[in-house]
Design a protein around this motif. Structure first.
Motif, mmCIF file in Angstrom:
data_model
loop_
_atom_site.group_PDB
_atom_site.id
_atom_site.type_symbol
_atom_site.label_atom_id
_atom_site.label_comp_id
_atom_site.label_asym_id
_atom_site.label_seq_id
_atom_site.Cartn_x
_atom_site.Cartn_y
_atom_site.Cartn_z
ATOM 1 N N MET A 1 0.846 -1.197 0.000
ATOM 2 C CA MET A 1 0.000 0.000 0.000
ATOM 3 C C MET A 1 0.887 1.255 0.000
ATOM 4 S SD MET A 1 -2.843 1.245 2.783
ATOM 5 C CE MET A 1 -3.844 -0.205 2.497
ATOM 6 N N THR A 2 0.572 2.185 -0.879
ATOM 7 C CA THR A 2 1.331 3.430 -0.954
ATOM 8 C C THR A 2 1.007 4.297 0.249
ATOM 9 O OG1 THR A 2 1.247 3.360 -3.367
ATOM 10 C CG2 THR A 2 1.815 5.469 -2.342
ATOM 11 N N PRO A 3 2.018 4.752 0.991
ATOM 12 C CA PRO A 3 1.739 5.595 2.161
ATOM 13 C C PRO A 3 1.135 6.927 1.743
ATOM 14 C CG PRO A 3 4.093 5.531 1.696
ATOM 15 C CD PRO A 3 3.460 4.520 0.799
ATOM 16 N N THR A 4 0.366 7.514 2.646
ATOM 17 C CA THR A 4 -0.308 8.782 2.384
ATOM 18 C C THR A 4 0.473 9.927 3.009
ATOM 19 O OG1 THR A 4 -2.455 7.663 2.383
ATOM 20 C CG2 THR A 4 -2.460 10.069 2.669
ATOM 21 N N LEU A 5 0.759 10.939 2.202
ATOM 22 C CA LEU A 5 1.448 12.117 2.730
ATOM 23 C C LEU A 5 0.631 12.757 3.843
ATOM 24 C CD1 LEU A 5 2.894 14.161 -0.265
ATOM 25 C CD2 LEU A 5 4.155 13.336 1.720
ATOM 26 N N ASN A 6 1.324 13.190 4.867
ATOM 27 C CA ASN A 6 0.680 13.883 5.968
ATOM 28 C C ASN A 6 0.488 15.353 5.584
ATOM 29 O OD1 ASN A 6 -0.087 15.092 8.370
ATOM 30 N ND2 ASN A 6 1.474 14.077 9.606
ATOM 31 N N PRO A 7 -0.751 15.818 5.473
ATOM 32 C CA PRO A 7 -0.960 17.213 5.067
ATOM 33 C C PRO A 7 -0.373 18.214 6.057
ATOM 34 C CG PRO A 7 -3.025 16.204 5.777
ATOM 35 C CD PRO A 7 -2.030 15.098 5.663
ATOM 36 N N HIS A 8 -0.209 17.817 7.322
ATOM 37 C CA HIS A 8 0.420 18.704 8.294
ATOM 38 C C HIS A 8 1.899 18.905 7.957
ATOM 39 C CE1 HIS A 8 -3.056 19.013 10.855
ATOM 40 N NE2 HIS A 8 -3.172 17.704 10.918
ATOM 41 N N PHE A 9 2.558 17.857 7.458
ATOM 42 C CA PHE A 9 3.955 17.989 7.034
ATOM 43 C C PHE A 9 4.040 18.942 5.840
ATOM 44 C CE2 PHE A 9 7.689 16.921 4.576
ATOM 45 C CZ PHE A 9 8.674 16.753 5.543
ATOM 46 N N VAL A 10 3.163 18.768 4.876
ATOM 47 C CA VAL A 10 3.158 19.628 3.692
ATOM 48 C C VAL A 10 2.913 21.085 4.100
ATOM 49 C CG1 VAL A 10 2.017 20.109 1.490
ATOM 50 C CG2 VAL A 10 2.373 17.737 2.217
ATOM 51 N N ALA A 11 1.985 21.305 5.019
ATOM 52 C CA ALA A 11 1.696 22.662 5.474
ATOM 53 C C ALA A 11 2.905 23.274 6.175
ATOM 54 C CB ALA A 11 0.493 22.656 6.421
ATOM 55 N N ARG A 12 3.654 22.452 6.918
ATOM 56 C CA ARG A 12 4.843 22.960 7.589
ATOM 57 C C ARG A 12 5.903 23.366 6.566
ATOM 58 N NH1 ARG A 12 7.140 22.336 12.819
ATOM 59 N NH2 ARG A 12 4.992 22.016 13.485
ATOM 60 N N VAL A 13 6.061 22.565 5.512
ATOM 61 C CA VAL A 13 7.023 22.918 4.464
ATOM 62 C C VAL A 13 6.590 24.188 3.747
ATOM 63 C CG1 VAL A 13 8.100 22.166 2.310
ATOM 64 C CG2 VAL A 13 7.789 20.533 4.174
ATOM 65 N N ARG A 14 5.295 24.324 3.516
ATOM 66 C CA ARG A 14 4.807 25.546 2.851
ATOM 67 C C ARG A 14 5.089 26.775 3.719
ATOM 68 N NH1 ARG A 14 0.329 23.740 1.508
ATOM 69 N NH2 ARG A 14 0.913 23.306 -0.649
ATOM 70 N N ALA A 15 4.970 26.644 5.011
ATOM 71 C CA ALA A 15 5.220 27.766 5.910
ATOM 72 C C ALA A 15 6.708 28.059 6.067
ATOM 73 C CB ALA A 15 4.608 27.472 7.280
ATOM 74 N N MET A 16 7.554 27.115 5.718
ATOM 75 C CA MET A 16 8.995 27.288 5.857
ATOM 76 C C MET A 16 9.478 28.403 4.927
ATOM 77 S SD MET A 16 11.784 24.200 5.394
ATOM 78 C CE MET A 16 11.660 24.166 3.592
ATOM 79 N N PRO A 17 10.245 29.377 5.427
ATOM 80 C CA PRO A 17 10.740 30.439 4.536
ATOM 81 C C PRO A 17 11.676 29.885 3.475
ATOM 82 C CG PRO A 17 11.784 30.569 6.701
ATOM 83 C CD PRO A 17 10.687 29.561 6.820
ATOM 84 N N LYS A 18 11.422 30.280 2.232
ATOM 85 C CA LYS A 18 12.155 29.710 1.107
ATOM 86 C C LYS A 18 12.547 30.807 0.122
ATOM 87 C CE LYS A 18 8.580 27.016 0.320
ATOM 88 N NZ LYS A 18 7.823 27.195 1.576
ATOM 89 N N ALA A 19 13.508 30.483 -0.736
ATOM 90 C CA ALA A 19 13.889 31.367 -1.836
ATOM 91 C C ALA A 19 13.876 30.561 -3.119
ATOM 92 C CB ALA A 19 15.273 31.970 -1.601
ATOM 93 N N GLU A 20 13.417 31.165 -4.185
ATOM 94 C CA GLU A 20 13.342 30.513 -5.513
ATOM 95 C C GLU A 20 14.282 31.260 -6.443
ATOM 96 O OE1 GLU A 20 12.488 28.142 -8.072
ATOM 97 O OE2 GLU A 20 10.310 28.413 -7.859
#
Length: 365
Positions: A1-20
């Motif tokens: 079974m393919t594991p399911t991404l934790n949306p809380h982890f994704v939200a934390r990465v989105r909140a992480m300050p980043k530069a593109e």
């Protein structure tokens, strides 16, 4: 079974300050904007629903870089007026802010936007105005990189270098060379890079994406690249690889795009992890949010999923992008310090990358 991404982890990465640092204007439109601007011009698209159009514009069926680049004719058709360019630039910065990006360098080739009579200066003014309009609401710092295209004959690259230099006090931070590598060597454009460097403008070069390590060697040693766009095939020349690491020549890595252009077979085999382990100054980027169908958050999450990056590694690489930016030193140090402080506040236990088997989350904080 393919594991399911934790949306809380994704939200934390989105909140992480980043530069593109590697994002193409003509590959990063909103689907709704492409649809609306195409309709205003009477141009037919195969889909009228934004989600379906976004899926169609994502280039997963290319056999190489040339086929990937062919899709850009669709977006360029709606990027020929000042109003169109201002809107697209403004929306790109707004989308970056929503994705936790504090600093973004947007790149494009002005010559591609003069087909209907706009002058190169008018193109520059429109894009810079759009970037500035997008900065204020989200607090993002946005700067511009002017690209020349490998495939266009001389003196195109010199004209683009001169344009970049003319606007370097008004928002342009670097000169770049983009387009199909194979058969279009960077050395043919070396005088344009000499002109940019002579005028104290930073330079970056797309290399090691559509051709091998020899292309990166030309970018570094004949064009004086301060950074390398992609650099995927750097590992083919261990001596050059060591030189790039030792001289802190940053790599603008775009993993999903590299899978789409068949430079690597699958994300898990991307050499970015090799370069990181060697101590290279690696940065993670989208390349094109529309054609690659990713946000910068998506790219970081994929690095965690496929390369096993911990949240500490994600934070380290995020900070490296601030270090590698082409802003003046004091400005990028201030941005980095702010990002580092905010990352320090996120050191409480991070959510797990995947949900436990059978567990569901209704929302993410």
């Amino acid at each position: 079974m393919t594991p399911t991404l934790n949306p809380h982890f994704v939200a934390r990465v989105r909140a992480m300050p980043k530069a593109e640092l590697h994002c193409h204007l003509d590959g990063s439109l909103r689907a709704a904007t492409l649809r609306e601007l195409s309709a205003a011009r009477g141009l037919a698209l195969p889909h009228q629903h934004d989600a379906a159009l976004a899926r169609w514009m994502r280039v997963d069926d290319a056999h190489d870089l040339a086929e990937y680049l062919a899709r850009f004719e669709i977006t360029l058709a709606v990027m020929q007026t000042a109003d169109e360019l201002r809107r697209i630039a403004r929306e790109l910065v707004a989308d970056a802010a929503a994705d936790g990006i504090r600093y973004v360098e947007v790149r494009f080739c002005p010559a591609l936007h003069t087909r209907e009579g706009l002058s190169a200066d008018a193109v520059m003014e429109a894009v810079l105005a759009g970037l500035q309009a997008g900065e204020a609401p989200g607090g993002v710092v946005a700067r511009l990189i002017v690209c020349a295209l490998r495939s266009l004959p001389w003196p195109h690259s010199m004209a683009m270098a001169e344009l970049a230099v003319a606007y370097q006090r008004r928002g342009v931070v670097a000169f770049d060379l983009a387009g199909g590598e194979r058969g279009n060597p960077a050395r043919a454009h070396a005088p344009a890079f000499e002109y940019a460097r002579h005028n104290n403008l930073a330079v970056t070069v797309h290399a090691g994406e559509g051709d091998g390590a020899a292309s990166i060697h030309e970018a570094v040693h004949q064009c004086g690249a301060n950074r390398i766009g992609h650099g995927t095939r750097l590992r083919e020349d261990p001596a050059l690889e060591a030189y790039v690491v030792d001289r802190r020549i940053a790599l603008e890595v775009c993993p999903t795009s590299n899978v789409q252009t068949r430079v690597v077979h699958v994300f898990a085999e991307h050499p970015i992890e090799r370069y990181r382990q060697l101590g290279a100054l690696v940065t993670v980027n989208t390349d094109n949010t529309m054609m690659s169908g990713v946000s910068l958050t998506d790219e970081f999450v994929s690095c965690a999923v496929h390369l096993g990056w911990s949240h500490e590694t994600l934070a380290q690489v995020a900070l490296q992008a601030f270090d590698a930016g082409f802003l003046p030193y004091a400005e990028r140090q201030a941005l980095r310090a702010s990002a580092e402080r905010d990352l320090a506040r996120m050191t409480s236990p991070w959510p797990a990358l995947f949900l436990p088997a059978g567990h569901q989350v209704d929302g993410a904080a």
